[in-house]
Write a protein that holds these residues in place. Structure first.
Motif, PDB file in Angstrom:
ATOM      1  N   ALA A  20      15.253  58.285  51.164  1.00  0.00           N
ATOM      2  CA  ALA A  20      14.899  57.124  50.696  1.00  0.00           C
ATOM      3  C   ALA A  20      14.295  56.628  51.947  1.00  0.00           C
ATOM      4  O   ALA A  20      12.701  55.317  51.443  1.00  0.00           O
ATOM      5  CB  ALA A  20      16.384  56.067  51.138  1.00  0.00           C
ATOM      6  N   SER A  31      11.216  53.133  47.973  1.00  0.00           N
ATOM      7  CA  SER A  31      12.372  52.138  49.218  1.00  0.00           C
ATOM      8  C   SER A  31      11.225  51.111  49.619  1.00  0.00           C
ATOM      9  O   SER A  31      10.156  51.169  48.815  1.00  0.00           O
ATOM     10  CB  SER A  31      11.531  53.084  51.079  1.00  0.00           C
ATOM     11  OG  SER A  31      11.816  52.028  51.300  1.00  0.00           O
ATOM     12  N   ASN A 104      16.129  48.423  55.295  1.00  0.00           N
ATOM     13  CA  ASN A 104      15.552  49.486  54.102  1.00  0.00           C
ATOM     14  C   ASN A 104      16.081  49.522  52.919  1.00  0.00           C
ATOM     15  O   ASN A 104      17.098  50.530  52.369  1.00  0.00           O
ATOM     16  CB  ASN A 104      15.696  50.989  54.855  1.00  0.00           C
ATOM     17  CG  ASN A 104      15.185  52.095  54.404  1.00  0.00           C
ATOM     18  OD1 ASN A 104      13.920  51.432  54.068  1.00  0.00           O
ATOM     19  ND2 ASN A 104      15.177  53.066  54.846  1.00  0.00           N
ATOM     20  N   GLU A 106      16.598  49.442  48.676  1.00  0.00           N
ATOM     21  CA  GLU A 106      15.848  50.265  47.510  1.00  0.00           C
ATOM     22  C   GLU A 106      15.591  49.523  46.601  1.00  0.00           C
ATOM     23  O   GLU A 106      16.191  48.487  46.549  1.00  0.00           O
ATOM     24  CB  GLU A 106      17.077  50.822  47.192  1.00  0.00           C
ATOM     25  CG  GLU A 106      17.539  52.537  48.492  1.00  0.00           C
ATOM     26  CD  GLU A 106      18.102  52.997  48.077  1.00  0.00           C
ATOM     27  OE1 GLU A 106      18.898  53.171  47.006  1.00  0.00           O
ATOM     28  OE2 GLU A 106      18.795  54.461  48.271  1.00  0.00           O
TER      29      GLU A 106
END
Length: 235
Positions: A20, A31, A104, A106
Motif C-alpha cells: 500500500a 494509495s 495513508n 486507500e
C-alpha cells in the motif's frame, strides 16, 4: 501449528502494508497519498490553466468497461467517502484531505473492473453553449501541453495538433460541425467509434477529432450535445 498460522498472517499483513505504501499499481485500489500528490501538482501549477481541468481517473484496460454506478471509496481510520466516477472513469470531485493523507488512506473500487491504471487526467473545459472558437481551442491545447511538459519531460518535443471530443457510447445523432469564418453553412465533422481520450486505445465512445491545420482562429466548432470529455491532441 497455531503459532505458525499467526506468524503467516502477520507476515501477510506486513506485505499488504508495504504494498500500500509503495504507490500506484494495477489492481482494485491505490494509495491516497500518491493520488493526493499528483492532484496537488496541478493545484500549485502557476502557469495559465483557465481553459483546462484536472481529474483523477480510473482507467480500465478493457475499453468496454462501463462505469455506471461504480464508486471509488476513500477509506482511512477516520475518513470514509464514496467518490463517484463519470462515464470516462474520472472522479467527479476529488477531495484534498490532510487527515486522509496522514492516515495513508486507500482508494478502493466498489466493484472489480479487471486490469486498471490510476492517473491524473487533464482535459479541456467544456462550454455550456457548445460553441468553441478555434483560437480558444488552440489556447486550451497549448495550456494542456505546457502542463504536460511540466510533469513529463517526454512531452517537450511535442506540438498541439487538435482536440478530441468524446460522447456517450450509444449516443444517437452525435453532431459536431465546423463553421469557417468565410462560410455561413457549417460542415459536419466525421463521427467515429473510439477512445474517450485521444491518447488511449479502444472504441467505446462516439468521437470527433478536430485538427487545427491552417484554419483561422475565427473558425468555430459547434457541438449539438455536451461532450463527456474534450482532450488535447499532441504529436
Amino acid at each position: 501449528m497455531r503459532k505458525s498460522l499467526h506468524l503467516s498472517a502477520f507476515v501477510a499483513l506486513l506485505l499488504a502494508v508495504g504494498t500500500a505504501a509503495a504507490g500506484p499499481r494495477e489492481g482494485e485500489w491505490v494509495s491516497y497519498r500518491d493520488a493526493y500528490r499528483a492532484m496537488v501538482v496541478f493545484e500549485k501549477y502557476g502557469k495559465p490553466k483557465n481553459l483546462i481541468q484536472n481529474h483523477y481517473q480510473v482507467a480500465a484496460k478493457d475499453q468496454s468497461t462501463a462505469y455506471d454506478g461504480v464508486q471509488l471509496a476513500l477509506r482511512g481510520k477516520s475518513v470514509r467517502i464514496n467518490l463517484a466516477l463519470d462515464a470516462t472513469g474520472r472522479v467527479t470531485f476529488f477531495p484534498l484531505l490532510k487527515a486522509a493523507y496522514d492516515e495513508n488512506a486507500e482508494l478502493v473500487l466498489s466493484r472489480p473492473l479487471g486490469a486498471l491504471s490510476f492517473r491524473p487526467r487533464v482535459s479541456i473545459v467544456a462550454r455550456a453553449d457548445g460553441v468553441y472558437e478555434a483560437g480558444e481551442l488552440r489556447a486550451a491545447c497549448e495550456q494542456a501541453l505546457a502542463y504536460q511538459r511540466h510533469v513529463d519531460a517526454s512531452a517537450r518535443g511535442k506540438k498541439c495538433v487538435g482536440v478530441h471530443f468524446a460522447f456517450a457510447p450509444k449516443g444517437a445523432g452525435v453532431s459536431v460541425k465546423l463553421r469557417a469564418a468565410d462560410s455561413a453553412t457549417p460542415a459536419g465533422l466525421p463521427v467515429l467509434d473510439g477512445a474517450a481520450f485521444g491518447d488511449g486505445p479502444g472504441e467505446g465512445f462516439k468521437t470527433v477529432s478536430y485538427r487545427f491545420g491552417a484554419l483561422p482562429d475565427t473558425a468555430q466548432v459547434l457541438t449539438q450535445d455536451a461532450p463527456l470529455a474534450i482532450s488535447a491532441l499532441f504529436e
